[in-house]
Each structure stands twice: as structure tokens, then as C-alpha cells.
Design an enzyme around this catalytic site. Structure first.
Site, mmCIF file in Angstrom:
data_model
loop_
_atom_site.group_PDB
_atom_site.id
_atom_site.type_symbol
_atom_site.label_atom_id
_atom_site.label_comp_id
_atom_site.label_asym_id
_atom_site.label_seq_id
_atom_site.Cartn_x
_atom_site.Cartn_y
_atom_site.Cartn_z
ATOM 1 N N GLU A 122 1.018 -1.206 0.065
ATOM 2 C CA GLU A 122 0.027 -0.012 -0.010
ATOM 3 C C GLU A 122 1.113 1.193 0.041
ATOM 4 O OE1 GLU A 122 -2.700 1.223 -0.312
ATOM 5 O OE2 GLU A 122 -4.384 0.212 0.487
ATOM 6 N N ASP A 134 -4.657 5.467 5.841
ATOM 7 C CA ASP A 134 -5.398 6.666 6.272
ATOM 8 C C ASP A 134 -6.216 6.072 7.304
ATOM 9 O OD1 ASP A 134 -6.619 9.264 6.605
ATOM 10 O OD2 ASP A 134 -6.244 9.764 4.498
ATOM 11 N N PHE A 161 -3.180 16.384 3.976
ATOM 12 C CA PHE A 161 -3.381 15.797 2.836
ATOM 13 C C PHE A 161 -2.082 15.876 2.092
ATOM 14 C CE2 PHE A 161 -6.117 13.720 -0.271
ATOM 15 C CZ PHE A 161 -5.906 14.089 -1.455
ATOM 16 N N ASP A 188 -2.331 11.103 -4.908
ATOM 17 C CA ASP A 188 -2.696 11.559 -5.802
ATOM 18 C C ASP A 188 -3.978 12.813 -5.190
ATOM 19 O OD1 ASP A 188 -5.648 10.929 -7.619
ATOM 20 O OD2 ASP A 188 -4.766 9.953 -6.096
ATOM 21 N N ARG A 233 0.921 12.302 -8.877
ATOM 22 C CA ARG A 233 1.354 10.941 -8.539
ATOM 23 C C ARG A 233 2.880 10.974 -8.853
ATOM 24 N NH1 ARG A 233 -2.473 7.397 -7.171
ATOM 25 N NH2 ARG A 233 -4.776 7.502 -8.423
#
Length: 188
Positions: free
Chosen positions: A103, A107, A156, A163, A169
Site C-alpha cells: 500500500e 489513512d 493531505f 494523488d 502521482r
């Protein structure tokens, strides 16, 4: 893409590319030791894990098999919708296999918790998680991560596969996205 290429879109760089590569090398050595003599299947979670999976796999000195799965709970926003959908399932039968989920970021943990239960039901010999990033302050469920790159603040972030609306990305580092980039959303 370098941070200078998107000047103004980031508030800070959290992790430089060299730090990421160094940590992936360390994680790879541990994975090799733990899976010595075993046939390991790496399962990348699309699209975010592409960079992590590619660099991790290249770091490993033993042959591995790779497969990809795409699940979604975000859409194009910055917050999880809470509903998990399989967009692309695995091509590989997991029964009796040693499986390592790769991964980009953990989150809330909700999507990964769902994915673990789904893959566990397919009868693997073992099932573990390797994640580049984790946001401990965002966790809503506890996830046992065997191989972890970095804990980061609950901000964030983009880059290294992560992305915002399919952009950023290819940023070689991990940075905090400036709020003005996504200010049209409700981010309460």
C-alpha cells in the site's frame, strides 16, 4: 517531477525521494529474511501503490510474483466515502500463497481492513501488509502493519504515487498539498 515543478501547490515536503528509497531498501531486507525460501506474492493496490510496489520489488533480491487489485473509497475527493468497491480483482488464486499487500498509505484504515478480510477469505497461507505511509491520527480501525515506511501527520499528502484528482502521482517526494488546490471541497 520535482517539487520546483509544482511551485505553490505544496506547503512543505515531508519525505524526500532519497529517504523513501533508503527506507524501502531496509524494508526489503526484512521482507527477504521473513520470506526466505517461500514463494511470495506481492499484491499492489492500484493506483497509489504503483511507485512503492515497483521500487520495493526492484529492491528484493529473490524472485517474487506480483498482482494488482484496484479498490476505491475516495472518488476524486480528499476524504473517504466509506464505501469500498472492487474496480479490478486479482488474477492470481491466493489459496495457500504467502501474500504481502503493498500500500501507498494507510489513512482511516477502513478500506484496508475491508481488503484484508476479503483476501483472508480466499485462503492464503499468510497475509501481511507493507505500507509506505501511515497517518496514526486518522486511524478509525486498528491495522496490523508488518512493514511500515513512515508515520506522517494527518495532512493531505501527494507524491510518490499519491494523488489529488489523478495529479501529482509522479512527484518524486511526498509533500503536503496546499489547501488552495482543493479549496472548492468541503474538508471539515
Amino acid at each position: 517531477m520535482e517539487p520546483r515543478d509544482i511551485d505553490g501547490d505544496l506547503t512543505e515536503i515531508l519525505i524526500e525521494e532519497a529517504e523513501i528509497r533508503s527506507r524501502l531498501a531496509e524494508m526489503s531486507r526484512q521482507i527477504e529474511a521473513d520470506y526466505a525460501g517461500k514463494d511470495l506474492l506481492l499484491v499492489g493496490v492500484l493506483k497509489g501503490a504503483v511507485m512503492v510496489m515497483a521500487d520495493l520489488a526492484r529492491e528484493l533480491v529473490h524472485p517474487v510474483t506480483m498482482d494488482w487489485m484496484a479498490v476505491s473509497s475516495y472518488g476524486s475527493g480528499t476524504q473517504s466515502s466509506g464505501v469500498v468497491r472492487i474496480l479490478k480483482d486479482l488474477d492470481t488464486d491466493l489459496h495457500g500463497r504467502h501474500v504481502l499487500i503493498v500500500e501507498d498509505i494507510i489513512d482511516s484504515g477502513l478500506t484496508l481492513s475491508w481488503l484484508m478480510a476479503n483476501l483472508k477469505s480466499r485462503g492464503p497461507a499468510s497475509l501481511e501488509i507493507c505500507a509506505l505511509l501511515r497517518k496514526p491520527d486518522a486511524a478509525r480501525v486498528e491495522i496490523d502493519v508488518k512493514y511500515l515506511g513512515f508515520d506522517i501527520p494527518n495532512q493531505f499528502v501527494v507524491g510518490y504515487g499519491l494523488d489529488y484528482a489523478e495529479k501529482y502521482r509522479n512527484l518524486r517526494s511526498v509533500g503536503v498539498l496546499a489547501p488552495h488546490v482543493y479549496s472548492g471541497e468541503n474538508n471539515a
